[in-house]
Write a protein that holds these residues in place. Sequence first.
Motif, PDB file in Angstrom:
ATOM      1  N   UNK A 114     -24.380 -12.579 101.557  1.00  0.00           N
ATOM      2  CA  UNK A 114     -24.848 -12.126 102.867  1.00  0.00           C
ATOM      3  C   UNK A 114     -25.958 -13.014 103.414  1.00  0.00           C
ATOM      4  N   UNK A 115     -26.329 -14.028 102.637  1.00  0.00           N
ATOM      5  CA  UNK A 115     -27.374 -14.990 103.017  1.00  0.00           C
ATOM      6  C   UNK A 115     -28.757 -14.347 103.115  1.00  0.00           C
ATOM      7  N   UNK A 116     -28.950 -13.228 102.409  1.00  0.00           N
ATOM      8  CA  UNK A 116     -30.280 -12.630 102.319  1.00  0.00           C
ATOM      9  C   UNK A 116     -31.100 -13.342 101.255  1.00  0.00           C
ATOM     10  N   UNK A 117     -30.415 -13.887 100.258  1.00  0.00           N
ATOM     11  CA  UNK A 117     -31.021 -14.712  99.216  1.00  0.00           C
ATOM     12  C   UNK A 117     -30.217 -16.005  99.129  1.00  0.00           C
ATOM     13  N   UNK A 118     -30.832 -17.022  98.587  1.00  0.00           N
ATOM     14  CA  UNK A 118     -30.154 -18.317  98.429  1.00  0.00           C
ATOM     15  C   UNK A 118     -29.774 -18.504  96.970  1.00  0.00           C
ATOM     16  N   UNK A 119     -28.502 -18.725  96.704  1.00  0.00           N
ATOM     17  CA  UNK A 119     -28.024 -18.994  95.353  1.00  0.00           C
ATOM     18  C   UNK A 119     -28.364 -20.430  94.981  1.00  0.00           C
ATOM     19  N   UNK A 120     -29.076 -20.585  93.876  1.00  0.00           N
ATOM     20  CA  UNK A 120     -29.375 -21.894  93.317  1.00  0.00           C
ATOM     21  C   UNK A 120     -28.463 -22.040  92.109  1.00  0.00           C
ATOM     22  N   UNK A 121     -27.555 -23.000  92.158  1.00  0.00           N
ATOM     23  CA  UNK A 121     -26.510 -23.124  91.147  1.00  0.00           C
ATOM     24  C   UNK A 121     -26.605 -24.453  90.417  1.00  0.00           C
ATOM     25  N   UNK A 122     -26.921 -24.379  89.137  1.00  0.00           N
ATOM     26  CA  UNK A 122     -26.980 -25.580  88.302  1.00  0.00           C
ATOM     27  C   UNK A 122     -25.565 -25.970  87.891  1.00  0.00           C
ATOM     28  N   UNK A 123     -25.325 -27.268  87.838  1.00  0.00           N
ATOM     29  CA  UNK A 123     -24.024 -27.756  87.381  1.00  0.00           C
ATOM     30  C   UNK A 123     -23.715 -27.223  85.976  1.00  0.00           C
ATOM     31  N   UNK A 124     -24.717 -27.160  85.117  1.00  0.00           N
ATOM     32  CA  UNK A 124     -24.516 -26.648  83.752  1.00  0.00           C
ATOM     33  C   UNK A 124     -24.058 -25.194  83.785  1.00  0.00           C
ATOM     34  N   UNK A 125     -24.612 -24.413  84.691  1.00  0.00           N
ATOM     35  CA  UNK A 125     -24.219 -23.009  84.837  1.00  0.00           C
ATOM     36  C   UNK A 125     -22.825 -22.922  85.436  1.00  0.00           C
ATOM     37  N   UNK A 126     -22.573 -23.705  86.476  1.00  0.00           N
ATOM     38  CA  UNK A 126     -21.256 -23.681  87.120  1.00  0.00           C
ATOM     39  C   UNK A 126     -20.147 -23.974  86.127  1.00  0.00           C
ATOM     40  N   UNK A 127     -20.354 -24.983  85.286  1.00  0.00           N
ATOM     41  CA  UNK A 127     -19.336 -25.338  84.293  1.00  0.00           C
ATOM     42  C   UNK A 127     -19.104 -24.205  83.302  1.00  0.00           C
ATOM     43  N   UNK A 128     -20.173 -23.572  82.859  1.00  0.00           N
ATOM     44  CA  UNK A 128     -20.028 -22.464  81.908  1.00  0.00           C
ATOM     45  C   UNK A 128     -19.332 -21.277  82.558  1.00  0.00           C
ATOM     46  N   UNK A 129     -19.667 -20.983  83.807  1.00  0.00           N
ATOM     47  CA  UNK A 129     -19.024 -19.881  84.526  1.00  0.00           C
ATOM     48  C   UNK A 129     -17.535 -20.149  84.676  1.00  0.00           C
ATOM     49  N   UNK A 130     -17.186 -21.359  85.072  1.00  0.00           N
ATOM     50  CA  UNK A 130     -15.765 -21.675  85.254  1.00  0.00           C
ATOM     51  C   UNK A 130     -15.007 -21.589  83.936  1.00  0.00           C
TER      52      UNK A 130
END
Length: 155
Positions: free
Chosen positions: A35-51
């Motif tokens: 909803x753009x009330x907060x900004x998601x800060x996404x680390x590549x290391x986190x993105x890879x683990x999530x995927x």
Amino acid sequence: MSQPRIRLFLDSNVLTGGIVARWGLDKATLSLCAAKLCKLVLAEAVREEVEQNLFLHAKKLSSLDAERLIADYHRLISLTDPELVPHPDKDMVLSSRHLIRHEADVPVLLSAIAAKPDWLLTHNTKHFTATVALRTGLRIATPIEFFRALSRFLM
């Protein structure tokens, strides 16, 4: 004049939980970002683990549900337009091993330090401890702690 959004660095367990769960504070956290009330800060290391986690989870689902899960993930990334944080330098990872007990968390922690988010949200309180927060200057909390703090701010 608009206020700056709260920047949330999410650990993979919060991000994965929010995508997979039908409801809960992990999903509520992602909703704040979508909803753009907060900004998601996404680390590549986190993105890879999530995927990787989503792929493993999808293998247990019907093909239709697996496709929906992956589509939901891609839609979330599109909606949140995350602030991406690159992998930390390998030498920095090696020299920063003392900052956190679990070696695999060092790249995530260094990414958070580089990003300087308002909050680092995780369920991994065994490794992301108050001592780690003190050493790094990061505000580390679980989603419930974040929402409790947010509710005090709004009242």
